[in-house]
Design a protein around this motif. Structure first.
Motif, PDB file in Angstrom:
ATOM      1  N   THR A  81       0.857  -1.194   0.000  1.00  0.00           N
ATOM      2  CA  THR A  81       0.000   0.000   0.000  1.00  0.00           C
ATOM      3  C   THR A  81       0.885   1.234   0.000  1.00  0.00           C
ATOM      4  OG1 THR A  81      -0.116   0.105   2.403  1.00  0.00           O
ATOM      5  CG2 THR A  81      -1.829  -1.166   1.299  1.00  0.00           C
ATOM      6  N   GLU A  82       0.424   2.270  -0.690  1.00  0.00           N
ATOM      7  CA  GLU A  82       1.098   3.572  -0.728  1.00  0.00           C
ATOM      8  C   GLU A  82       0.008   4.632  -0.726  1.00  0.00           C
ATOM      9  OE1 GLU A  82       4.200   4.640  -0.630  1.00  0.00           O
ATOM     10  OE2 GLU A  82       5.224   2.712  -0.749  1.00  0.00           O
ATOM     11  N   ASN A  83      -0.306   5.107   0.456  1.00  0.00           N
ATOM     12  CA  ASN A  83      -1.333   6.147   0.600  1.00  0.00           C
ATOM     13  C   ASN A  83      -2.654   5.685  -0.014  1.00  0.00           C
ATOM     14  OD1 ASN A  83       0.544   7.968   1.861  1.00  0.00           O
ATOM     15  ND2 ASN A  83       1.417   8.318  -0.164  1.00  0.00           N
ATOM     16  N   ARG A  84      -3.123   6.336  -1.084  1.00  0.00           N
ATOM     17  CA  ARG A  84      -4.422   5.982  -1.677  1.00  0.00           C
ATOM     18  C   ARG A  84      -4.340   4.773  -2.618  1.00  0.00           C
ATOM     19  NH1 ARG A  84      -6.008   9.060  -5.243  1.00  0.00           N
ATOM     20  NH2 ARG A  84      -4.139  10.297  -5.644  1.00  0.00           N
ATOM     21  N   PHE A  85      -3.143   4.272  -2.840  1.00  0.00           N
ATOM     22  CA  PHE A  85      -2.939   3.180  -3.789  1.00  0.00           C
ATOM     23  C   PHE A  85      -2.658   1.873  -3.037  1.00  0.00           C
ATOM     24  CE2 PHE A  85      -2.727   5.833  -7.537  1.00  0.00           C
ATOM     25  CZ  PHE A  85      -2.339   7.065  -7.040  1.00  0.00           C
ATOM     26  N   SER A  86      -3.312   0.816  -3.445  1.00  0.00           N
ATOM     27  CA  SER A  86      -3.064  -0.498  -2.854  1.00  0.00           C
ATOM     28  C   SER A  86      -3.203  -1.550  -3.940  1.00  0.00           C
ATOM     29  CB  SER A  86      -4.032  -0.769  -1.703  1.00  0.00           C
ATOM     30  OG  SER A  86      -5.361  -0.782  -2.166  1.00  0.00           O
ATOM     31  N   VAL A  87      -2.623  -2.713  -3.682  1.00  0.00           N
ATOM     32  CA  VAL A  87      -2.713  -3.788  -4.657  1.00  0.00           C
ATOM     33  C   VAL A  87      -3.371  -5.001  -4.027  1.00  0.00           C
ATOM     34  CG1 VAL A  87      -0.685  -2.997  -5.929  1.00  0.00           C
ATOM     35  CG2 VAL A  87      -0.410  -4.727  -4.110  1.00  0.00           C
ATOM     36  N   ASN A  88      -3.919  -5.837  -4.909  1.00  0.00           N
ATOM     37  CA  ASN A  88      -4.427  -7.151  -4.522  1.00  0.00           C
ATOM     38  C   ASN A  88      -3.592  -8.159  -5.294  1.00  0.00           C
ATOM     39  OD1 ASN A  88      -5.776  -9.426  -3.749  1.00  0.00           O
ATOM     40  ND2 ASN A  88      -7.703  -8.888  -4.717  1.00  0.00           N
ATOM     41  N   PHE A  89      -2.619  -8.751  -4.613  1.00  0.00           N
ATOM     42  CA  PHE A  89      -1.677  -9.673  -5.229  1.00  0.00           C
ATOM     43  C   PHE A  89      -2.117 -11.097  -4.940  1.00  0.00           C
ATOM     44  CE2 PHE A  89       1.871 -11.656  -6.865  1.00  0.00           C
ATOM     45  CZ  PHE A  89       2.736 -12.206  -5.927  1.00  0.00           C
ATOM     46  N   GLN A  90      -2.468 -11.821  -5.991  1.00  0.00           N
ATOM     47  CA  GLN A  90      -2.880 -13.221  -5.886  1.00  0.00           C
ATOM     48  C   GLN A  90      -1.848 -14.053  -6.650  1.00  0.00           C
ATOM     49  OE1 GLN A  90      -5.607 -14.222  -4.122  1.00  0.00           O
ATOM     50  NE2 GLN A  90      -6.041 -12.101  -3.538  1.00  0.00           N
ATOM     51  N   LYS A  91      -0.837 -14.566  -5.943  1.00  0.00           N
ATOM     52  CA  LYS A  91       0.288 -15.227  -6.606  1.00  0.00           C
ATOM     53  C   LYS A  91      -0.141 -16.477  -7.349  1.00  0.00           C
ATOM     54  CE  LYS A  91       5.090 -16.575  -5.883  1.00  0.00           C
ATOM     55  NZ  LYS A  91       6.196 -16.731  -4.896  1.00  0.00           N
ATOM     56  N   ALA A  92      -0.986 -17.271  -6.760  1.00  0.00           N
ATOM     57  CA  ALA A  92      -1.402 -18.525  -7.397  1.00  0.00           C
ATOM     58  C   ALA A  92      -2.183 -18.238  -8.680  1.00  0.00           C
ATOM     59  CB  ALA A  92      -2.248 -19.351  -6.442  1.00  0.00           C
ATOM     60  N   ALA A  93      -2.977 -17.213  -8.660  1.00  0.00           N
ATOM     61  CA  ALA A  93      -3.773 -16.837  -9.828  1.00  0.00           C
ATOM     62  C   ALA A  93      -2.992 -15.952 -10.782  1.00  0.00           C
ATOM     63  CB  ALA A  93      -5.049 -16.117  -9.387  1.00  0.00           C
ATOM     64  N   LYS A  94      -1.788 -15.530 -10.385  1.00  0.00           N
ATOM     65  CA  LYS A  94      -0.961 -14.637 -11.182  1.00  0.00           C
ATOM     66  C   LYS A  94      -1.740 -13.378 -11.557  1.00  0.00           C
ATOM     67  CE  LYS A  94       2.067 -18.296 -12.738  1.00  0.00           C
ATOM     68  NZ  LYS A  94       2.604 -19.106 -13.837  1.00  0.00           N
ATOM     69  N   SER A  95      -2.291 -12.773 -10.525  1.00  0.00           N
ATOM     70  CA  SER A  95      -3.104 -11.576 -10.692  1.00  0.00           C
ATOM     71  C   SER A  95      -2.556 -10.469  -9.806  1.00  0.00           C
ATOM     72  CB  SER A  95      -4.549 -11.894 -10.321  1.00  0.00           C
ATOM     73  OG  SER A  95      -5.331 -10.720 -10.252  1.00  0.00           O
TER      74      SER A  95
END
Lengths: 116, 111
Positions: A60-74
């Motif tokens: 996460t970086e302030n207003r930005f965040s990620v959804n990292f799904q390694k198994a799904a490669k997403s």
């Protein structure tokens, strides 16, 4: 070979709302980094956020965040409280191994427009 | 602190000519990479220079060559220009174990 796919060529969001940009990737590597870059009309690529594949916790970086799904490669990017200055092209990128030691593989980008 | 500086910002060349693009890396960075970004596409890696040597190369023909100087600045040369070479050329500098800093690019148009 590494490939990065961004399936949303264009997206729009109302100012102050939340938007999610999608990215999938394909690799046989186990150690890698993922990035979201922003490219405004000035053309300079600006790093938004970075995720190390070995870390389960989403970056996460302030207003930005990620959804990292390694198994799904997403690897999706969520922008909260969208601002007019967020209007830009957004590129998802992949890098093998250690940061700075290898090249970036980019997707084709998503053009985001923030509507006042 | 100056970031990555590229020159020129825009360039128009005729098919068959040769072109040289220049890049000054961010202060303290010793590695320079070049990318080609065609219209509507993501950047594609051309090559990377470290200690004045080409360390890595992407899938680009030999018409694309480069150089890195002792002060870490770099040049990208393209010979026998084709219409398909029209693109934004981005330079990125980095230091081992840290991320890239990109310049604003050179827009090359081949006519």
């Amino acid at each position: 070979a590494q490939t990065v796919t961004q399936s949303q060529p264009e997206m729009s969001v109302q100012e102050a709302e939340t938007v999610t940009l999608s990215c999938t990737y394909d690799t046989s590597e186990n150690n890698y980094y993922l990035f979201w870059y922003k490219q405004p009309p000035s053309r300079q690529m600006i790093l938004v956020i970075r995720q190390e594949a070995y870390k389960q916790q989403n970056a996460t970086e302030n207003r930005f965040s990620v959804n990292f799904q390694k198994a799904a490669k997403s690897f999706s990017l969520k922008i909260s409280d969208s601002q007019l200055g967020d209007t830009a092209m957004y590129f998802c990128a992949f890098m093998k191994g250690k940061t700075g030691a290898n090249n970036l593989f980019f997707g084709t980008g998503t053009r985001l427009t923030v509507i006042p | 602190d100056a970031g990555v500086t590229q020159s020129p910002t825009h360039l128009i060349k005729t098919r068959g000519q040769q072109v040289t693009l220049r890049c000054s890396p961010k202060s303290g960075h010793d590695t320079v990479s070049w990318y080609q970004q065609a219209l509507g596409q993501g950047p594609q890696f051309i090559f990377q220079y470290y200690e004045e040597e080409e360390r890595q190369r992407g899938n680009f023909p030999d018409r694309f060559s480069g150089h890195q100087f002792p002060n870490y600045s770099s040049e990208l040369n393209v010979n026998a220009l084709l219409l398909g070479d029209s693109a934004l050329y981005l330079c990125a500098s980095s230091l081992e174990r840290y991320g890239y800093t990109f310049g604003s690019g050179t827009r090359l148009t081949v006519v």
